[in-house]
Each structure stands twice: as C-alpha cells, then as structure tokens.
Design a protein around this motif. Structure first.
Motif, PDB file in Angstrom:
ATOM      1  N   LEU A  67       0.995  -1.403  -0.103  1.00  0.00           N
ATOM      2  CA  LEU A  67       0.015   0.272  -0.100  1.00  0.00           C
ATOM      3  C   LEU A  67       0.833   1.111   0.090  1.00  0.00           C
ATOM      4  CD1 LEU A  67      -2.664  -1.300   2.689  1.00  0.00           C
ATOM      5  CD2 LEU A  67      -2.740  -1.254   0.048  1.00  0.00           C
ATOM      6  N   VAL A  68       0.712   1.972  -1.137  1.00  0.00           N
ATOM      7  CA  VAL A  68       1.623   3.335  -1.163  1.00  0.00           C
ATOM      8  C   VAL A  68       0.857   4.591  -1.127  1.00  0.00           C
ATOM      9  CG1 VAL A  68       2.975   4.342  -2.728  1.00  0.00           C
ATOM     10  CG2 VAL A  68       3.266   1.941  -2.545  1.00  0.00           C
ATOM     11  N   GLY A  69       1.016   5.182  -0.240  1.00  0.00           N
ATOM     12  CA  GLY A  69       0.468   6.811   0.007  1.00  0.00           C
ATOM     13  C   GLY A  69       0.708   7.583   1.277  1.00  0.00           C
ATOM     14  N   ASN A  70       0.045   8.472   1.417  1.00  0.00           N
ATOM     15  CA  ASN A  70       0.553   9.350   2.785  1.00  0.00           C
ATOM     16  C   ASN A  70      -0.227   8.661   4.074  1.00  0.00           C
ATOM     17  OD1 ASN A  70      -1.940  10.229   2.428  1.00  0.00           O
ATOM     18  ND2 ASN A  70      -1.256  12.150   1.248  1.00  0.00           N
ATOM     19  N   SER A  71      -0.436   9.662   5.141  1.00  0.00           N
ATOM     20  CA  SER A  71      -1.083   9.175   6.277  1.00  0.00           C
ATOM     21  C   SER A  71      -2.528   8.669   5.942  1.00  0.00           C
ATOM     22  CB  SER A  71      -1.056  10.146   7.231  1.00  0.00           C
ATOM     23  OG  SER A  71      -1.678  11.485   6.803  1.00  0.00           O
ATOM     24  N   ASN A  72      -3.124   8.950   4.775  1.00  0.00           N
ATOM     25  CA  ASN A  72      -4.694   8.506   4.533  1.00  0.00           C
ATOM     26  C   ASN A  72      -4.672   6.844   4.630  1.00  0.00           C
ATOM     27  OD1 ASN A  72      -5.189   7.057   1.578  1.00  0.00           O
ATOM     28  ND2 ASN A  72      -3.839   8.483   1.304  1.00  0.00           N
ATOM     29  N   LEU A  73      -3.378   6.314   4.411  1.00  0.00           N
ATOM     30  CA  LEU A  73      -3.323   5.194   4.545  1.00  0.00           C
ATOM     31  C   LEU A  73      -3.054   4.518   6.043  1.00  0.00           C
ATOM     32  CD1 LEU A  73      -1.556   3.768   1.253  1.00  0.00           C
ATOM     33  CD2 LEU A  73      -3.904   3.157   2.195  1.00  0.00           C
ATOM     34  N   LYS A  97       7.911 -10.269  -8.045  1.00  0.00           N
ATOM     35  CA  LYS A  97       6.923 -11.075  -8.984  1.00  0.00           C
ATOM     36  C   LYS A  97       5.972 -11.205  -8.479  1.00  0.00           C
ATOM     37  CE  LYS A  97       6.618 -14.448 -12.776  1.00  0.00           C
ATOM     38  NZ  LYS A  97       7.027 -15.461 -13.383  1.00  0.00           N
ATOM     39  N   GLY A  98       4.721 -10.820  -9.026  1.00  0.00           N
ATOM     40  CA  GLY A  98       3.537 -11.220  -8.369  1.00  0.00           C
ATOM     41  C   GLY A  98       2.649 -10.205  -7.552  1.00  0.00           C
ATOM     42  N   ASP A  99       3.423  -9.269  -7.014  1.00  0.00           N
ATOM     43  CA  ASP A  99       3.271  -8.254  -6.035  1.00  0.00           C
ATOM     44  C   ASP A  99       2.125  -7.202  -6.723  1.00  0.00           C
ATOM     45  OD1 ASP A  99       4.985  -9.057  -4.337  1.00  0.00           O
ATOM     46  OD2 ASP A  99       6.359  -7.360  -4.329  1.00  0.00           O
ATOM     47  N   ILE A 100       1.351  -6.949  -5.871  1.00  0.00           N
ATOM     48  CA  ILE A 100       0.298  -5.795  -6.189  1.00  0.00           C
ATOM     49  C   ILE A 100       0.510  -4.407  -5.457  1.00  0.00           C
ATOM     50  CG2 ILE A 100      -2.091  -5.211  -6.394  1.00  0.00           C
ATOM     51  CD1 ILE A 100      -2.816  -8.191  -6.331  1.00  0.00           C
ATOM     52  N   VAL A 101       0.891  -3.407  -6.218  1.00  0.00           N
ATOM     53  CA  VAL A 101       1.316  -2.109  -5.641  1.00  0.00           C
ATOM     54  C   VAL A 101       0.112  -1.384  -5.928  1.00  0.00           C
ATOM     55  CG1 VAL A 101       2.753  -0.315  -5.631  1.00  0.00           C
ATOM     56  CG2 VAL A 101       3.474  -2.438  -6.271  1.00  0.00           C
ATOM     57  N   VAL A 102      -0.644  -1.027  -4.634  1.00  0.00           N
ATOM     58  CA  VAL A 102      -1.836  -0.050  -4.510  1.00  0.00           C
ATOM     59  C   VAL A 102      -1.400   1.175  -4.327  1.00  0.00           C
ATOM     60  CG1 VAL A 102      -4.200   0.083  -3.624  1.00  0.00           C
ATOM     61  CG2 VAL A 102      -3.214  -2.249  -3.922  1.00  0.00           C
ATOM     62  N   VAL A 103      -1.819   2.205  -5.137  1.00  0.00           N
ATOM     63  CA  VAL A 103      -1.168   3.628  -4.868  1.00  0.00           C
ATOM     64  C   VAL A 103      -2.689   4.392  -4.477  1.00  0.00           C
ATOM     65  CG1 VAL A 103      -0.483   5.544  -6.062  1.00  0.00           C
ATOM     66  CG2 VAL A 103       0.516   3.398  -6.675  1.00  0.00           C
ATOM     67  N   CYS A 104      -2.391   5.062  -3.414  1.00  0.00           N
ATOM     68  CA  CYS A 104      -3.501   5.665  -2.703  1.00  0.00           C
ATOM     69  C   CYS A 104      -3.140   7.001  -2.637  1.00  0.00           C
ATOM     70  CB  CYS A 104      -4.267   5.240  -1.396  1.00  0.00           C
ATOM     71  SG  CYS A 104      -4.906   3.437  -1.977  1.00  0.00           S
ATOM     72  N   HIS A 105      -2.794   7.823  -3.376  1.00  0.00           N
ATOM     73  CA  HIS A 105      -2.458   9.253  -3.036  1.00  0.00           C
ATOM     74  C   HIS A 105      -3.563  10.071  -2.858  1.00  0.00           C
ATOM     75  CE1 HIS A 105       1.643   8.203  -3.790  1.00  0.00           C
ATOM     76  NE2 HIS A 105       1.755   8.307  -5.245  1.00  0.00           N
ATOM     77  N   THR A 106      -3.435  11.023  -2.115  1.00  0.00           N
ATOM     78  CA  THR A 106      -4.311  12.344  -2.190  1.00  0.00           C
ATOM     79  C   THR A 106      -3.994  13.491  -2.969  1.00  0.00           C
ATOM     80  OG1 THR A 106      -3.035  13.257  -0.418  1.00  0.00           O
ATOM     81  CG2 THR A 106      -4.944  11.537   0.075  1.00  0.00           C
TER      82      THR A 106
END
Length: 321
Positions: free
Chosen positions: A59-65, A106-115
């Motif tokens: 999970l990639v993002g700031n403090s919203n995550l 390999k096989g990772d899912i990178v979920v970007v949740c930027h604000t």
C-alpha cells in the motif's frame, strides 16, 4: 576573472567540506534523536517490506493509509501478506513510491492511494531529514532531485538535532496517535485517543486548504507512469485506488466533480484505476483528526471497499487472460 573563479572554487570546496564535517559529527557524535517519532515508523515499514519475498500487497500513499486501513483484514481476505507504507503527506507522493522500490517481487500488487496528483517534490524538506535521520542506507529513498532539494536545509535539521541532544530532549516517546508505537506490525495506526477526535467544523477549519480535489499535474502523471513501468518490469502490478473523501456541507466538491477528477486521472495513467472514487466519500463521523484520517470504524469501511475493488479487478484480469 581567473582569480574570481579560483575564489569561487575555494568557497564551494569549503562549503562541501563543512557540510561533510557536519554530517560526520551528526552521525558519530550526535546520533539519532528521533527514534520514537511518528516518521521513525519508516524503518519498521521498510523492515516488513524487505522481509516478505513472496507475492504481497504493498500500500503506497501518505497518512490516509496509515490512519485508514485494516491491513490484517485485507491480508485475510486477499490471501496475501500486506505492507502498509502510508506515512506523511509532507514527505510527498514520490517519497512513498520510492519506499516501495526497496523490495518489489514478481506477483506483487502495488496499490497507490495518493491524495496528491500534482506535486512532485518533498513538501517538508526538514521532515525528510528527520525521517532518514541516522540511517545512511535509507538515503536510497531519495531521487537525485530530492537530494539536491533537501540538501539546502540540512543546516536547519542539524541545528534542531543538536539542540535536542544538548538539552536531553531527544528520543522522547511522543504521545497520542502520532508516535512510532501507535502503529501495528502491518504499518497501520491502531491508537486513536478519543480526545483527538474532531467534529465536522474543526476538521474543515484545520484543513481548510485541502478540502478540495487536487489538480492533476503532468510531472506527477509522468512519474506515476514511470513507476508503473518499474513495477511491471519486475513482474508485479500497479493499480490506483480511492482515498477517503469527506462528504460534508463544507466540501468544495460534489459527486460530479469527483467523477471528472477520476476520468482525467484514468485517461492519463497507464495502470488500472480500480475504484469508483465516489464510493470513498464518507460522512464526517468516520473521520478522526484530519480530512484524510479515518476512525477505526471508518478504516474498516474503507478496507472493505478496497477488498471489493481488488477482487473485482482480479476477476476482470483473469477473464482477459
């Protein structure tokens, strides 16, 4: 002219030497003064990321995550280990993306949740130094442009750190939800003191400058598309998911605005946008101490939304294959 150039070279040489001396003194004498700060969770998150060498959800993002995810629930529902890298908005979106690069398999899912889909810089340069602190191996989180950008404020960080050491005020455990030990092992904030809960008007008063949808900038889009290529080249997947939006009479946006924002984003990024961002518009009761921070109940709702989005995306991907 020749004398001027010589003097200029001497000046820059002394400047570089002086900064090098400060760095050496800071590293070997002053040491770390921020071991228990909120941003020191950076090292715990990276440690978890680097310890998992199987397909995982990052999970990639700031403090919203950090304040908006139940990673254990996500892990159980998706059957994949989860690492929540959400940290701090003022470090910038690119900083969080660079964190993910510490270990993508390999096989990772990178979920970007930027604000933020506009700024391409670190917003608080001193905070970046505090985050990296005495861990030289963490310097790889910086791009070249980041390093040159934050180098200009190293003296401010140095002075602040020196003061903490001299006054014995460094390495004091911060209280409340903004502490290293407010996180669980996944990287989620799990401590939210009741007294920190804000009401609707207070939320918008303290966040009046960000109660709107962000613009979408060309530099940010290019960076995201480059990030997507980096991930794909390693046999992993990148998707963009929704982030918490407050549904309030004080909001400077409505459902139509959110739809337009999402359309522009979807039309410009190379990866899949898996969420309907309007689904992530939640009442104020589900927000904690900031416009993007959720209560425990709000985080559960947001997690359920993401689980649904990810499973739908996986099903569609399987059908295409």
């Amino acid at each position: 002219m020749k004398r001027f150039i010589q003097n200029l070279l001497v000046f820059f040489g002394l400047l570089v030497l002086g900064m090098f001396g400060m760095i050496v003194f800071k590293y070997f004498v002053i040491g770390s003064q921020y071991k228990y700060s909120y941003v020191a969770s950076f090292y715990d998150k990276i440690e978890r990321l680097e310890s998992i060498n199987e397909p995982k959800i990052i999970l990639v993002g700031n403090s919203n995550l950090a304040f908006g995810m139940n990673s254990e629930k996500l892990e159980k529902s998706m059957g994949m280990p989860v690492v929540n890298l959400g940290l701090h908005n003022n470090l910038g979106s690119a900083f969080h993306e660079q964190m993910a690069k510490f270990n993508i398999d390999k096989g990772d899912i990178v979920v970007v949740c930027h604000t933020d889909y506009y700024n391409d810089n670190i917003l608080d340069r001193t905070l970046a130094w505090v985050t990296i602190d005495n861990h030289l191996n963490a310097m790889r989180v910086l791009r070249l442009k980041d390093f040159t950008w934050i180098a200009m404020v190293y003296h401010t960080y140095y002075k602040k750190t020196l003061e903490l050491a001299v006054t014995n005020k460094g390495n004091i455990n911060e209280v409340g939800s903004h502490s290293r030990y407010s996180f669980n092992n996944y990287g989620d904030i799990i401590f939210r003191p009741e007294e920190d809960q804000l009401n609707e008007e207070e939320l918008f008063l303290q966040g009046s400058s960000i109660n709107h949808l962000p613009p979408i900038g060309e530099d940010a889009i290019k960076r995201l598309n480059d990030f997507n290529k980096y991930i794909n080249d390693r046999g992993a997947y990148m998707v963009i998911a929704g982030y918490p939006l407050i549904d309030s009479k004080y909001s400077n946006y409505n459902e139509s605005d959110v739809n337009r924002f999402q359309t522009v984003l979807s039309d410009n990024v190379d990866c899949d946008v898996i969420s309907s961002f309007n689904d992530y518009m939640l009442p104020c009761d589900y927000f904690f101490d900031h416009l993007f921070h959720l209560t425990e109940e709000g985080a559960d709702i947001r997690t359920d939304l993401l689980i649904s989005d990810l499973k739908k995306w996986q099903e569609e991907k399987q059908q295409k294959n």
